[in-house]
Scaffold this active site. Sequence first.
Site, PDB file in Angstrom:
ATOM      1  CD  GLU A 154      40.369  46.676  32.932  1.00 55.36           C
ATOM      2  OE1 GLU A 154      40.698  47.684  33.569  1.00 55.36           O
ATOM      3  OE2 GLU A 154      39.375  46.611  32.202  1.00 55.36           O
ATOM      4  CG  HIS A 253      38.804  40.532  49.593  1.00 55.06           C
ATOM      5  ND1 HIS A 253      39.693  40.175  50.581  1.00 55.06           N
ATOM      6  CD2 HIS A 253      38.590  41.848  49.745  1.00 55.06           C
ATOM      7  CE1 HIS A 253      40.000  41.241  51.299  1.00 55.06           C
ATOM      8  NE2 HIS A 253      39.345  42.264  50.814  1.00 55.06           N
ATOM      9  N   GLY A 255      33.472  43.213  49.591  1.00 50.53           N
ATOM     10  CA  GLY A 255      33.798  44.593  49.241  1.00 50.53           C
ATOM     11  C   GLY A 255      32.573  45.399  48.880  1.00 50.53           C
ATOM     12  CB  CYS A 262      34.624  41.865  32.473  1.00 51.89           C
ATOM     13  SG  CYS A 262      35.992  42.499  31.501  1.00 51.89           S
ATOM     14  CE  LYS A 265      31.456  44.089  28.259  1.00 49.02           C
ATOM     15  NZ  LYS A 265      31.575  42.925  27.394  1.00 49.02           N
ATOM     16  CE  LYS A 323      41.925  44.195  38.499  1.00 49.83           C
ATOM     17  NZ  LYS A 323      41.767  42.873  37.883  1.00 49.83           N
TER      18      LYS A 323
END
Length: 433
Positions: A154, A253, A255, A262, A265, A323
């Site tokens: 995405e 990275h 976070g 995605c 799930k 994101k």
Amino acid sequence: MRICMIGTGYVGLVTGCGLAEFGMKVTCVDKVTEKIAMLKRGEIPIYEPGLKDLVEKNVKEGRLSFSTDIPEAIRNNLVVFLAVGTPSDDGGGADLRYLFDAVDEIARNLNGYKVIAIKSTVPVGTAKRVSRRIAGRVEGAAFDVVSNPEFLREGSAVEDFLHPDRVVIGTESEQAIAIMKDIYSPLYLIETPFVITNNETAEMIKYAANTFLAAKISYINEVANICELVGADVHVVARAMGLDGRISRKFLHPGPGFGGSCFPKDTRALYHLAREKGYDPALIGSVIRVNENQKTRMVEKVKRRVGGDLSGKVIGVLGVSFKPNTDDIRESPAIFVIQRLLDAGAKVQAFDPAALGEARKVFGDAITYAANAYEVAQGADAIVLMTEWNQFRSLDLQELKGRMKTPVFVDTRNVYDPRKMEQAGFAYEGVGR
Ligand code: UGA
């Protein structure tokens, strides 16, 4: 070649439009009439950079159209792509209701040989179940089921579609392989690697790839948490690790945990599938657990920084999407954190460049929606940066601080330099440094 795309969600719309760009004649269908009406008006139901222009161009050039008449679209096209949602069911497996509804529609409208290409992420074995289901409903049916997983991210889905790292085609039918190669021939010309295999392997590739990327994130998050205890800087650790070509720098990275439609799930679905088959996937179980704990750790960071009690505290949240460059908030760590803050009695004021409309559907009047990052800071006891949108990378720190009640900044994406933040007068905390 004529193609029908069932499901005009995120994957269906980008793929349908991308295939039209490759020169195919594509009809995108969906049973949600409002979505199709929007697309026909030239509006794009999702936020995805570059998509609007590509849709407009392909509609104008007559290769892309939208319809709610699914039976007609199936009858008129040789290749039927399935890009319907496969959400998690109650037990963590994949809910295949929408997929089988579409398959039954195909069975009812099978008017000659068709290729049925599954784009939706489905448990290993689904393609064979689809074949058996159609064969059981239509005597002498002529069709092939191809597993053709997608690897779109995405926020950069258009680019990913037009320049993929690889194309996976899962089928044992020579005829279907030839048709799929034809569809993707522009990629063949730019030497994109094609992996041609059986259905089960293609289905497994998708889960294995997503779970591996999720594992990299949980791994670096765990390393970050250890770094915090020993005084190491996870960014330097990740960079040095990534310089080893066997490891690579990508997806290291740290976070607030991975989110989106995605990774959460798919890791759960693979875990569930393995257990169903009698295997205990210990590593995958840990990837999921580390991720859950990471989200909670972010709430604890904020709580600690405001003196141990969130009740009545004003917390400014920067970013709610999972994101940047998307309005998608599905399983977004920000949504989890906001809910926990509210549960603990905090007042939340949030801003996101694209996803506030989606956030409003979840929180209604329970939080305040700010018009920009500075409004988020107004009277705040702390700011927590949840999504690394570019516009949050160069905020006017003095302006921000001036508006806050206490200058506490929790940076769950490590966007800012800890030293500079401290010099600017903030009580600053990142992840793993
Ligand atoms: C992911 C995969 O990257 C795609 O290849 C795949 O096609 C897609 O899922 C899918 O199955 O449809 P996406 O969910 O769009 O794509 O987003 P990513 O960029 O992979 O990020 C997922 C989550 O991981 C985000 O919450 C992101 O913030 C987080 N992340 C990512 C990190 O915390 N650290 C990283 O280093 C990378």
